[in-house]
Design an enzyme around this catalytic site. Sequence first.
Site, PDB file in Angstrom:
ATOM      1  N   LYS A 111      -7.704  -0.246  11.342  1.00 42.99           N
ATOM      2  CA  LYS A 111      -7.149  -0.626   9.991  1.00 42.99           C
ATOM      3  C   LYS A 111      -5.872  -0.053   9.806  1.00 42.99           C
ATOM      4  O   LYS A 111      -4.916  -0.160   9.489  1.00 42.99           O
ATOM      5  CB  LYS A 111      -7.945  -0.698   8.621  1.00 42.99           C
ATOM      6  CG  LYS A 111      -7.640  -1.423   7.754  1.00 42.99           C
ATOM      7  CD  LYS A 111      -6.711  -0.669   6.780  1.00 42.99           C
ATOM      8  CE  LYS A 111      -6.292  -1.246   5.449  1.00 42.99           C
ATOM      9  NZ  LYS A 111      -5.620  -0.488   4.392  1.00 42.99           N
TER      10      LYS A 111
ATOM     11  N   GLU B 236       0.945  -1.336   0.017  1.00 38.86           N
ATOM     12  CA  GLU B 236       0.156  -0.005   0.083  1.00 38.86           C
ATOM     13  C   GLU B 236       0.901   1.253   0.103  1.00 38.86           C
ATOM     14  O   GLU B 236       1.605   1.413   0.851  1.00 38.86           O
ATOM     15  CB  GLU B 236      -0.923   0.058   1.278  1.00 38.86           C
ATOM     16  CG  GLU B 236      -2.045   1.019   1.232  1.00 38.86           C
ATOM     17  CD  GLU B 236      -3.035   1.061   2.344  1.00 38.86           C
ATOM     18  OE1 GLU B 236      -3.279  -0.103   2.760  1.00 38.86           O
ATOM     19  OE2 GLU B 236      -3.520   2.202   2.694  1.00 38.86           O
TER      20      GLU B 236
ATOM     21  N   ASP C  97       3.487 -13.317  12.027  1.00 38.63           N
ATOM     22  CA  ASP C  97       2.359 -13.836  11.525  1.00 38.63           C
ATOM     23  C   ASP C  97       1.320 -12.553  11.711  1.00 38.63           C
ATOM     24  O   ASP C  97       0.908 -12.329  12.409  1.00 38.63           O
ATOM     25  CB  ASP C  97       1.656 -15.015  12.519  1.00 38.63           C
ATOM     26  CG  ASP C  97       0.580 -15.470  12.097  1.00 38.63           C
ATOM     27  OD1 ASP C  97      -0.335 -14.827  11.628  1.00 38.63           O
ATOM     28  OD2 ASP C  97       0.154 -16.750  12.617  1.00 38.63           O
TER      29      ASP C  97
ATOM     30  N   HIS D 270      -1.991   9.597  -1.701  1.00 40.13           N
ATOM     31  CA  HIS D 270      -2.044   8.113  -2.188  1.00 40.13           C
ATOM     32  C   HIS D 270      -1.915   8.427  -3.728  1.00 40.13           C
ATOM     33  O   HIS D 270      -1.319   7.385  -4.302  1.00 40.13           O
ATOM     34  CB  HIS D 270      -3.395   7.545  -2.008  1.00 40.13           C
ATOM     35  CG  HIS D 270      -3.411   6.631  -0.985  1.00 40.13           C
ATOM     36  ND1 HIS D 270      -2.917   5.414  -1.163  1.00 40.13           N
ATOM     37  CD2 HIS D 270      -4.093   6.630   0.146  1.00 40.13           C
ATOM     38  CE1 HIS D 270      -3.383   4.821   0.199  1.00 40.13           C
ATOM     39  NE2 HIS D 270      -4.114   5.658   0.954  1.00 40.13           N
TER      40      HIS D 270
END
Length: 426
Positions: A262, A84, A278, A376
């Site tokens: 998130k 991302e 993990d 972004h």
Amino acid sequence: MAIETSRLPGLHRNSVAERLERIAEAVGLTPQQTAHLADTGNLTSDIANRLIENVIGTMNLPIGIATNMLVDGAEVLVPMATEESSVVAAVCNSARMCRDTGGFRTAVSGSEMIAQVQILDVPDPQSARLRLLERRDVIRQRCDAIDPVLVELGGGFRDLEVRVLETRGGPMVIVHLIVDTRDAMGANAVNSMAEALAPSLAEWAGGRALLRILSNLADRRLARASAVWPLEQIGGPRVRDDILAAFHFAEADPYRAATHNKGIMNGISALAMATGNDTRALEAGAHAYAARGGRYRALGSWEIDGEGALVGSLEVPIAMGMVGGATRGHPTAGLALAILGVETAGGLARVAAAVGLAQNFAALRALVTSGIQKGHMALHAQNIAMMAGARGEEIDRVAQILVERGEVRMDIAQAVLRDLSGSGSK
Ligand code: MEV
């Protein structure tokens, strides 16, 4: 494309090259596509083949370095593996803006993991609970005997909890083996203990053991980070107050809290991925912790200190290890740990919490000011340019035109590329 069958007998016994050949034939890959998959980069096919089953290739992700991080007075370079855009830049910017106030202060609550053993069909669950608690010492001895190396390293059995859980299938006796796993994530250690102890636990309880597995709600392994962002760094009181309003929204609304959290995990998971940890265990732990009060909430907290500065704090379960599994087996993970320079899993967890807080600050600040798309777009435009077929220097040129036009879209990128090619300016 449609394939004839997904039955590929003996695939697991093939070599990586043989498997790739079979898959290429089954789905009709071109020689170029097959060659692309055969190039496993800096993870040899031999190592990859020992990490998971039915390997045919590897999936490379970029590793970026988050700079400016000051964690408990130490300068730290943080390797982050993510697909991302903006995630690495976000940490760099947040960390720069809180350097003058000392960067991130961090701590961990411990390195204990919980293994759960589920016992069914117990006629007298309450007295079974007491029978099990009375056997704490023998349970300790048996757990520690499973992993003497862990005990030598200062870890091992720490505590026993026994709960009677009312379920729609009737009462169950749930045993928690609480184990200090030190620098390991600990899944293997505690799962082995749970499996080994389950028959005796069931016998003592007078029931039948079913599940024997760790809990990913690692709430005895909390990492904490806090930092102060001065008003002059963040753009003044309005930005500060709007960040608070954004946090209050996330506190009150699970729809927003999921996205807020998130953003935090964007940072934590990227560090986990780079170090071979993990990511799913961390995500599960964080989200379960966010819902521990019975309602899903925002992780962390934002407030104003006595000087009027913005203070962020984050507390989140971080079950990360530095020994065992891919953290040691994957050569890139070892190098990421070397770049980071931490020496214990606790040190790693502390940086993870700092990175999570940095991400959260950057996301909230972007959202209450210019919006998230601006940051972004520059990299996203490059991705779109590549997907449209731009190569080499064309990528930057097409991306720049897309950003200038404020339209970062595939069809526009293709048109821009056609124009550039048509004008001979390749
Ligand atoms: C995007 O990956 C993460 C954010 O959505 C986080 C947030 O909304 O707080 C920007």
